[in-house]
Motif scaffolding. Structure first.
Motif, PDB file in Angstrom:
ATOM      1  N   PHE A  16      -1.021  40.272  -8.074  1.00  0.00           N
ATOM      2  CA  PHE A  16      -1.472  41.530  -7.471  1.00  0.00           C
ATOM      3  C   PHE A  16      -0.424  42.616  -7.681  1.00  0.00           C
ATOM      4  O   PHE A  16       0.039  43.244  -6.734  1.00  0.00           O
ATOM      5  CB  PHE A  16      -1.771  41.344  -5.975  1.00  0.00           C
ATOM      6  CG  PHE A  16      -2.892  40.394  -5.702  1.00  0.00           C
ATOM      7  CD1 PHE A  16      -4.213  40.777  -5.893  1.00  0.00           C
ATOM      8  CD2 PHE A  16      -2.631  39.104  -5.283  1.00  0.00           C
ATOM      9  CE1 PHE A  16      -5.251  39.892  -5.653  1.00  0.00           C
ATOM     10  CE2 PHE A  16      -3.668  38.206  -5.043  1.00  0.00           C
ATOM     11  CZ  PHE A  16      -4.979  38.600  -5.229  1.00  0.00           C
ATOM     12  N   GLY A  17      -0.079  42.849  -8.944  1.00  0.00           N
ATOM     13  CA  GLY A  17       0.920  43.859  -9.260  1.00  0.00           C
ATOM     14  C   GLY A  17       0.380  45.265  -9.098  1.00  0.00           C
ATOM     15  O   GLY A  17      -0.733  45.568  -9.530  1.00  0.00           O
ATOM     16  N   GLY A  23      -3.694  50.809 -11.414  1.00  0.00           N
ATOM     17  CA  GLY A  23      -4.536  49.883 -10.658  1.00  0.00           C
ATOM     18  C   GLY A  23      -3.802  48.618 -10.263  1.00  0.00           C
ATOM     19  O   GLY A  23      -2.581  48.504 -10.377  1.00  0.00           O
ATOM     20  N   THR A  24      -4.572  47.651  -9.803  1.00  0.00           N
ATOM     21  CA  THR A  24      -4.026  46.333  -9.468  1.00  0.00           C
ATOM     22  C   THR A  24      -4.039  45.485 -10.735  1.00  0.00           C
ATOM     23  O   THR A  24      -5.052  45.420 -11.431  1.00  0.00           O
ATOM     24  CB  THR A  24      -4.862  45.659  -8.365  1.00  0.00           C
ATOM     25  OG1 THR A  24      -4.895  46.512  -7.214  1.00  0.00           O
ATOM     26  CG2 THR A  24      -4.265  44.315  -7.981  1.00  0.00           C
ATOM     27  N   ARG A  25      -2.913  44.805 -11.005  1.00  0.00           N
ATOM     28  CA  ARG A  25      -2.770  44.178 -12.312  1.00  0.00           C
ATOM     29  C   ARG A  25      -2.302  42.724 -12.228  1.00  0.00           C
ATOM     30  O   ARG A  25      -1.658  42.307 -11.265  1.00  0.00           O
ATOM     31  CB  ARG A  25      -1.791  44.980 -13.184  1.00  0.00           C
ATOM     32  CG  ARG A  25      -2.158  46.454 -13.280  1.00  0.00           C
ATOM     33  CD  ARG A  25      -1.329  47.188 -14.303  1.00  0.00           C
ATOM     34  NE  ARG A  25      -1.659  46.790 -15.667  1.00  0.00           N
ATOM     35  CZ  ARG A  25      -2.699  47.276 -16.344  1.00  0.00           C
ATOM     36  NH1 ARG A  25      -3.511  48.163 -15.796  1.00  0.00           N
ATOM     37  NH2 ARG A  25      -2.928  46.883 -17.581  1.00  0.00           N
ATOM     38  N   TYR A  26      -2.648  42.018 -13.285  1.00  0.00           N
ATOM     39  CA  TYR A  26      -2.188  40.651 -13.506  1.00  0.00           C
ATOM     40  C   TYR A  26      -0.946  40.786 -14.385  1.00  0.00           C
ATOM     41  O   TYR A  26      -1.048  41.116 -15.569  1.00  0.00           O
ATOM     42  CB  TYR A  26      -3.286  39.862 -14.209  1.00  0.00           C
ATOM     43  CG  TYR A  26      -3.100  38.369 -14.285  1.00  0.00           C
ATOM     44  CD1 TYR A  26      -3.213  37.581 -13.144  1.00  0.00           C
ATOM     45  CD2 TYR A  26      -2.864  37.740 -15.508  1.00  0.00           C
ATOM     46  CE1 TYR A  26      -3.087  36.201 -13.227  1.00  0.00           C
ATOM     47  CE2 TYR A  26      -2.733  36.371 -15.595  1.00  0.00           C
ATOM     48  CZ  TYR A  26      -2.846  35.600 -14.451  1.00  0.00           C
ATOM     49  OH  TYR A  26      -2.727  34.235 -14.532  1.00  0.00           O
ATOM     50  N   VAL A  27       0.235  40.570 -13.812  1.00  0.00           N
ATOM     51  CA  VAL A  27       1.495  40.874 -14.492  1.00  0.00           C
ATOM     52  C   VAL A  27       2.178  39.586 -14.937  1.00  0.00           C
ATOM     53  O   VAL A  27       2.515  38.728 -14.112  1.00  0.00           O
ATOM     54  CB  VAL A  27       2.437  41.683 -13.579  1.00  0.00           C
ATOM     55  CG1 VAL A  27       3.705  42.072 -14.342  1.00  0.00           C
ATOM     56  CG2 VAL A  27       1.731  42.925 -13.046  1.00  0.00           C
ATOM     57  N   ILE A  28       2.376  39.481 -16.244  1.00  0.00           N
ATOM     58  CA  ILE A  28       2.957  38.276 -16.831  1.00  0.00           C
ATOM     59  C   ILE A  28       4.411  38.550 -17.202  1.00  0.00           C
ATOM     60  O   ILE A  28       4.696  39.401 -18.054  1.00  0.00           O
ATOM     61  CB  ILE A  28       2.169  37.844 -18.078  1.00  0.00           C
ATOM     62  CG1 ILE A  28       0.698  37.653 -17.721  1.00  0.00           C
ATOM     63  CG2 ILE A  28       2.749  36.576 -18.685  1.00  0.00           C
ATOM     64  CD1 ILE A  28      -0.232  37.735 -18.911  1.00  0.00           C
ATOM     65  N   PHE A  29       5.329  37.852 -16.556  1.00  0.00           N
ATOM     66  CA  PHE A  29       6.756  37.974 -16.849  1.00  0.00           C
ATOM     67  C   PHE A  29       7.125  36.905 -17.875  1.00  0.00           C
ATOM     68  O   PHE A  29       7.091  35.706 -17.576  1.00  0.00           O
ATOM     69  CB  PHE A  29       7.586  37.784 -15.578  1.00  0.00           C
ATOM     70  CG  PHE A  29       7.431  38.887 -14.566  1.00  0.00           C
ATOM     71  CD1 PHE A  29       8.363  39.906 -14.477  1.00  0.00           C
ATOM     72  CD2 PHE A  29       6.341  38.898 -13.700  1.00  0.00           C
ATOM     73  CE1 PHE A  29       8.213  40.923 -13.552  1.00  0.00           C
ATOM     74  CE2 PHE A  29       6.194  39.914 -12.763  1.00  0.00           C
ATOM     75  CZ  PHE A  29       7.131  40.927 -12.691  1.00  0.00           C
ATOM     76  N   GLY A  73      -7.699  47.898 -12.908  1.00  0.00           N
ATOM     77  CA  GLY A  73      -6.375  47.536 -13.398  1.00  0.00           C
ATOM     78  C   GLY A  73      -6.445  46.865 -14.754  1.00  0.00           C
ATOM     79  O   GLY A  73      -7.094  47.360 -15.668  1.00  0.00           O
ATOM     80  N   GLY A  74      -5.790  45.725 -14.873  1.00  0.00           N
ATOM     81  CA  GLY A  74      -5.796  45.016 -16.138  1.00  0.00           C
ATOM     82  C   GLY A  74      -4.646  44.034 -16.225  1.00  0.00           C
ATOM     83  O   GLY A  74      -4.190  43.500 -15.213  1.00  0.00           O
ATOM     84  N   ILE A  75      -4.147  43.827 -17.435  1.00  0.00           N
ATOM     85  CA  ILE A  75      -3.064  42.878 -17.691  1.00  0.00           C
ATOM     86  C   ILE A  75      -1.834  43.625 -18.183  1.00  0.00           C
ATOM     87  O   ILE A  75      -1.928  44.491 -19.050  1.00  0.00           O
ATOM     88  CB  ILE A  75      -3.492  41.824 -18.736  1.00  0.00           C
ATOM     89  CG1 ILE A  75      -4.553  40.898 -18.147  1.00  0.00           C
ATOM     90  CG2 ILE A  75      -2.290  41.023 -19.229  1.00  0.00           C
ATOM     91  CD1 ILE A  75      -5.105  39.884 -19.134  1.00  0.00           C
ATOM     92  N   THR A  76      -0.682  43.278 -17.617  1.00  0.00           N
ATOM     93  CA  THR A  76       0.595  43.831 -18.062  1.00  0.00           C
ATOM     94  C   THR A  76       1.507  42.701 -18.506  1.00  0.00           C
ATOM     95  O   THR A  76       1.629  41.684 -17.824  1.00  0.00           O
ATOM     96  CB  THR A  76       1.295  44.615 -16.929  1.00  0.00           C
ATOM     97  OG1 THR A  76       0.488  45.740 -16.569  1.00  0.00           O
ATOM     98  CG2 THR A  76       2.667  45.097 -17.359  1.00  0.00           C
ATOM     99  N   CYS A  77       2.165  42.875 -19.656  1.00  0.00           N
ATOM    100  CA  CYS A  77       3.197  41.944 -20.105  1.00  0.00           C
ATOM    101  C   CYS A  77       4.553  42.607 -19.922  1.00  0.00           C
ATOM    102  O   CYS A  77       4.776  43.732 -20.377  1.00  0.00           O
ATOM    103  CB  CYS A  77       3.004  41.572 -21.571  1.00  0.00           C
ATOM    104  SG  CYS A  77       1.837  40.233 -21.830  1.00  0.00           S
ATOM    105  N   THR A  78       5.448  41.900 -19.241  1.00  0.00           N
ATOM    106  CA  THR A  78       6.789  42.394 -18.995  1.00  0.00           C
ATOM    107  C   THR A  78       7.749  41.228 -19.165  1.00  0.00           C
ATOM    108  O   THR A  78       7.431  40.246 -19.813  1.00  0.00           O
ATOM    109  CB  THR A  78       6.870  43.060 -17.598  1.00  0.00           C
ATOM    110  OG1 THR A  78       8.178  43.597 -17.396  1.00  0.00           O
ATOM    111  CG2 THR A  78       6.518  42.116 -16.479  1.00  0.00           C
TER     112      THR A  78
END
Length: 276
Positions: A16-17, A23-29, A73-78
């Protein structure tokens, strides 16, 4: 190899990034980073080993289990530094775009290739050299990523080459080359800059960031991130010496003042250059 077979080495996932893209995102570290930023509060992501190997199917299963929360939201890669796993990120973003999901990349751009120096070769010898061929191949890999990236959160650590080297142990050249490539491909960019008392909290540095931004017409936002000390305990847990011991946190008021200087400088330079 099919995309479903590609695996990424994941440090963690935030389901819930709200600060890494719209927006609200699915954040992949993702694991691995060559930068050694003195203020980094995620030193446990530096090493490429460890973490959890995950397939695209596993990543998307997690996303779809909470899909209703990501409509805006969507997907974020970090990371870490996600460009250290370029093929995985590209495959992940390609599948996301195929499925109508907004993609966001949080990166320093440190892995962007620099054109090799021609050390006395003829043009034909240079263009056929192994170094140049490797450069072209790497550029082509980035081209594939650009096609499936909706937004980049570009972390510019320091505007001065020597300051950047001192702060991160890396050159600023790939960062600036990456920034220009994003502009050329018209990919929206939001600049992120951490303001640290005694290092980047001074007019010269802040104006330097503004001058960099002035030359990038794909910039859609600026986040001035105030330095904090929340990473101190993590360093202690890892048995590492904290590089900025004793440096105070930046206040919200100071961060706001820093942002104003950056934006004012950007506008002034564009006006002086006749670009507005």
């Amino acid at each position: 190899m099919e995309n479903e077979e590609i695996k990424g080495r994941v440090h963690s996932i935030e389901t819930f990034g709200t600060v890494d893209g719209p927006g609200t995102r699915y954040v992949i570290f993702l694991k691995g980073c060559p930068m050694r930023c003195k203020y980094c509060h995620n030193p446990d992501t530096w090493e490429f080993a460890g973490g959890t190997e995950m397939t695209l199917d596993e990543i998307f299963a997690g996303y779809y289990s909470k899909k209703e929360f990501y409509r805006k939201g969507g997907i974020t890669c970090t990371g870490g530094e996600p460009l250290g796993q370029l093929k995985f990120v590209t495959a992940l973003f390609k599948r996301a775009k195929d499925e109508g999901i907004h993609t966001c990349l949080d990166t320093s751009g440190i892995y962007y290739p620099l054109k090799p120096v021609n050390n006395g070769k003829t043009e034909e010898e240079y263009l056929n050299s192994g170094a140049y061929k490797s450069y072209e191949k790497r550029l082509a890999e980035f081209e594939e990523l650009f096609k499936v990236t909706d937004l980049v959160l570009l972390d510019i650590k320091h505007s001065d080459p020597e300051g950047h080297k001192e702060l991160t142990a890396n050159s600023i050249e790939p960062v600036l080359a990456f920034a220009k490539a994003l502009e050329a491909h018209k990919i929206p960019v939001s600049i992120r800059h951490v303001v640290v008392p005694g290092i980047t909290f001074n007019k010269k540095e802040l104006r330097g960031i503004g001058e960099i931004m002035a030359g990038l017409f794909n910039v859609v936002g600026l986040e001035v991130l105030p330095y904090h000390t929340m990473g101190v305990n993590k360093y202690k847990e890892l048995g590492m010496e904290y590089p900025l011991e004793g440096v105070p946190s930046l206040t919200k008021e100071e961060a706001a003042a820093a942002k104003a200087i950056i934006l004012q400088t950007m506008q002034e330079k564009r006006k002086n250059d006749g670009r507005i």
